[in-house]
Design an enzyme around this catalytic site. Sequence first.
Site, PDB file in Angstrom:
ATOM      1  N   SER A 121      21.934  24.026 -36.087  1.00  0.00           N
ATOM      2  CA  SER A 121      20.516  23.703 -35.884  1.00  0.00           C
ATOM      3  C   SER A 121      20.013  22.731 -36.945  1.00  0.00           C
ATOM      4  CB  SER A 121      19.690  24.983 -35.952  1.00  0.00           C
ATOM      5  OG  SER A 121      20.038  25.810 -34.873  1.00  0.00           O
ATOM      6  N   ASN A 135     -10.682  -0.494   3.643  1.00  0.00           N
ATOM      7  CA  ASN A 135     -11.642  -1.419   3.044  1.00  0.00           C
ATOM      8  C   ASN A 135     -12.078  -1.018   1.646  1.00  0.00           C
ATOM      9  OD1 ASN A 135     -11.937  -3.102   5.426  1.00  0.00           O
ATOM     10  ND2 ASN A 135     -12.874  -1.291   6.332  1.00  0.00           N
ATOM     11  N   ARG A 154     -15.130  -4.765  -0.961  1.00  0.00           N
ATOM     12  CA  ARG A 154     -15.493  -3.355  -1.118  1.00  0.00           C
ATOM     13  C   ARG A 154     -14.502  -2.548  -1.962  1.00  0.00           C
ATOM     14  NH1 ARG A 154     -16.470  -1.790   4.954  1.00  0.00           N
ATOM     15  NH2 ARG A 154     -15.422  -3.776   5.305  1.00  0.00           N
ATOM     16  N   ASP A 202      -4.314  -5.051   6.121  1.00  0.00           N
ATOM     17  CA  ASP A 202      -4.997  -3.847   5.628  1.00  0.00           C
ATOM     18  C   ASP A 202      -4.944  -2.703   6.639  1.00  0.00           C
ATOM     19  OD1 ASP A 202      -6.704  -4.924   7.490  1.00  0.00           O
ATOM     20  OD2 ASP A 202      -8.473  -4.961   6.195  1.00  0.00           O
TER      21      ASP A 202
HETATM   22  C1  UD1 Z   1     -11.877  -6.923  13.511  1.00  0.00           C
HETATM   23  C2  UD1 Z   1     -12.028  -7.162  15.007  1.00  0.00           C
HETATM   24  C3  UD1 Z   1     -12.608  -5.904  15.654  1.00  0.00           C
HETATM   25  C4  UD1 Z   1     -11.757  -4.716  15.372  1.00  0.00           C
HETATM   26  C5  UD1 Z   1     -11.558  -4.556  13.870  1.00  0.00           C
HETATM   27  C6  UD1 Z   1     -10.521  -3.483  13.600  1.00  0.00           C
HETATM   28  C7  UD1 Z   1     -12.485  -9.539  15.283  1.00  0.00           C
HETATM   29  C8  UD1 Z   1     -13.509 -10.563  15.510  1.00  0.00           C
HETATM   30  N1  UD1 Z   1     -12.912  -8.285  15.215  1.00  0.00           N
HETATM   31  O1  UD1 Z   1     -13.180  -6.776  12.980  1.00  0.00           O
HETATM   32  O2  UD1 Z   1     -12.693  -6.097  17.057  1.00  0.00           O
HETATM   33  O3  UD1 Z   1     -12.331  -3.557  15.921  1.00  0.00           O
HETATM   34  O4  UD1 Z   1     -11.054  -5.775  13.280  1.00  0.00           O
HETATM   35  O5  UD1 Z   1     -10.430  -3.226  12.218  1.00  0.00           O
HETATM   36  O6  UD1 Z   1     -11.318  -9.867  15.157  1.00  0.00           O
HETATM   37  N2  UD1 Z   1      -9.128 -11.894   8.104  1.00  0.00           N
HETATM   38  C9  UD1 Z   1      -8.575 -13.085   7.721  1.00  0.00           C
HETATM   39  N3  UD1 Z   1      -9.357 -14.195   7.755  1.00  0.00           N
HETATM   40  C10 UD1 Z   1     -10.652 -14.180   8.170  1.00  0.00           C
HETATM   41  C11 UD1 Z   1     -11.207 -12.950   8.560  1.00  0.00           C
HETATM   42  C12 UD1 Z   1     -10.414 -11.814   8.504  1.00  0.00           C
HETATM   43  O7  UD1 Z   1      -7.400 -13.165   7.342  1.00  0.00           O
HETATM   44  O8  UD1 Z   1     -11.274 -15.243   8.189  1.00  0.00           O
HETATM   45  C13 UD1 Z   1      -8.279 -10.687   8.072  1.00  0.00           C
HETATM   46  C14 UD1 Z   1      -8.755  -9.641   7.081  1.00  0.00           C
HETATM   47  O9  UD1 Z   1      -8.100  -9.800   5.824  1.00  0.00           O
HETATM   48  C15 UD1 Z   1      -8.319  -8.346   7.769  1.00  0.00           C
HETATM   49  C16 UD1 Z   1      -8.391  -8.680   9.245  1.00  0.00           C
HETATM   50  O10 UD1 Z   1      -8.339 -10.074   9.336  1.00  0.00           O
HETATM   51  O11 UD1 Z   1      -6.987  -8.024   7.447  1.00  0.00           O
HETATM   52  C17 UD1 Z   1      -9.643  -8.125   9.915  1.00  0.00           C
HETATM   53  O12 UD1 Z   1     -10.774  -8.707   9.343  1.00  0.00           O
HETATM   54  P1  UD1 Z   1     -12.153  -7.965   9.249  1.00  0.00           P
HETATM   55  O13 UD1 Z   1     -13.149  -8.879   8.685  1.00  0.00           O
HETATM   56  O14 UD1 Z   1     -11.963  -6.656   8.586  1.00  0.00           O
HETATM   57  O15 UD1 Z   1     -12.474  -7.752  10.813  1.00  0.00           O
HETATM   58  P2  UD1 Z   1     -13.565  -6.822  11.410  1.00  0.00           P
HETATM   59  O16 UD1 Z   1     -14.877  -7.478  11.310  1.00  0.00           O
HETATM   60  O17 UD1 Z   1     -13.443  -5.464  10.853  1.00  0.00           O
HETATM   61 CA    CA Z   2     -12.172  -4.453   9.036  1.00  0.00          CA
END
Ligand code: UD1
Ligand code: CA
Length: 457
Positions: free
Chosen positions: A406, A228, A18, A105
């Site tokens: 100058s 994001n 995004r 993030d």
């Molecule tokens: C996650 C939480 C959610 C919480 C939210 C807060 C889970 C399942 N859910 O959801 O409960 O309210 O964060 O923002 O944990 N990342 C990885 N590898 C992956 C997936 C994600 O490194 O395979 C990292 C992303 O870069 C990011 C963080 O983990 O920094 C969160 O990932 P994101 O996909 O944004 O989680 P949410 O679905 O928002």
């Molecule tokens: Ca997130």
Amino acid sequence: MSDSNLSIVILAAGKGTRMRSALPKVLQPLAAKPLLGHVLDAASRLGAHETCVVYGHGGELVQSAFTSTALNWALQEPQLGTGHAVQQAMPMVSADSIVVVLYGDVPLVLPESIRRMADATEGSKLVLMTVDAVNPSGYGRIVRNAAGEVQSIVEEKDASDEQRKITEVNTGLMACPASLMGPWLDALKADNAQAEYYLTDVVAAAVADGVVVDAVKALSETEVMGINDKAQLAQAERALQHRLVNELMLAGATVADPARVDIRGTVTVGQDVFVDVNVVFTGDVVLGDKVILGPNVSITDSRVGACTHIHANSVLEDASVGANASIGPFARLRPNANILDGARVGNFVEIKNTTLGVGSKANHLTYLGDAEIGQNVNIGCGTITCNYDGANKHKTIIGDNAFIGSGVELVAPVTVGEGATIGAGSTIGGSAPAGKLTLERAKPRAIDGWQRPIKKP
Ligand code: UD1
Ligand code: CA
């Protein structure tokens, strides 16, 4: 629990689609520092004994932006969810440590809050950081039983209508003993709406194992905001600027409008510094007592001595200005400009790699490069050091009490002796003797019968 047994795991493998940017999300700048840099700073302020970044998308770029050898890196490829991400880091987490999960993030989290979360584990509990959200949509919800104990986290996509009404949400940050986290991660299943290994499922596992689950609240939603897209990035920038400007004011600076100052680095101030509107600080800036910064001043990696006034629209980069000096308006101090006490630099003056001595003046329309200028020298309007011959740079040396008229061109290498006077309009190379008037000026001649061109009909 001692500081030294904290093991920090930072999740930074997400794509950040995004952002619509060629730059990986965690490298997007916030106050001129990558998002991940802010999280690493918070980690280092905690004195964690090990820190591991889980990376994936844009891996090499991310790694090369952080050269500290103390960092561990774990590749997550493919990205199968937050639980899977932490699992990749576990080989680098000491078995007897408290593992603290942070997000690359979520850059505004305060070290004190992370500390509260880690301390609340008391060496044996699972502790989540939660927050009461005005709008909880998109977040995992914290499910508690009648006694108020945390039972599980339910992701928005997996939640019932009833659960979606819960406003206490998961920030994603958590802490627990590594010895518990490892087996819980190994037992995760991807049987959910997103077919991912959810880190959040360790909560239900802890409850099943009879491990106490606690939650600490973040101080504000802003502290734990996840970034994001560029709109959220701008929102976080404002929140961080608000925090940094507040610190500047608490350090004693008077700020004309806290909403119109940007700090992209660190500013150290003496007493009673005044900062007018639209000042931008970058890098390391040190300001002495009673310094005044006028409107629209941009100041980067520079030091300014006590009682000096930097007037409106001046730009300083890698410069040093002494006490009781006056700079600008519209002055440009470039790298290694060294302006000594009481000197004055006026409008449309550019100074680079030059020392302007105590009490010396260059008040208007001048370029001074590669010059050493003594005390009480007057540099007249429109004077230029011709320091570059197209291949090499050469020095201009001007002794104390010299007076440069100058419109003078000083063709370097050139030395002007102490107390010398250079007549206006002269082009001077080599040397001009001390105490004498040196000038180079063609005799004016009047052309008889000359007529101005007239426009053809
Ligand atoms: C996650 C939480 C959610 C919480 C939210 C807060 C889970 C399942 N859910 O959801 O409960 O309210 O964060 O923002 O944990 N990342 C990885 N590898 C992956 C997936 C994600 O490194 O395979 C990292 C992303 O870069 C990011 C963080 O983990 O920094 C969160 O990932 P994101 O996909 O944004 O989680 P949410 O679905 O928002
Ligand atoms: Ca997130």
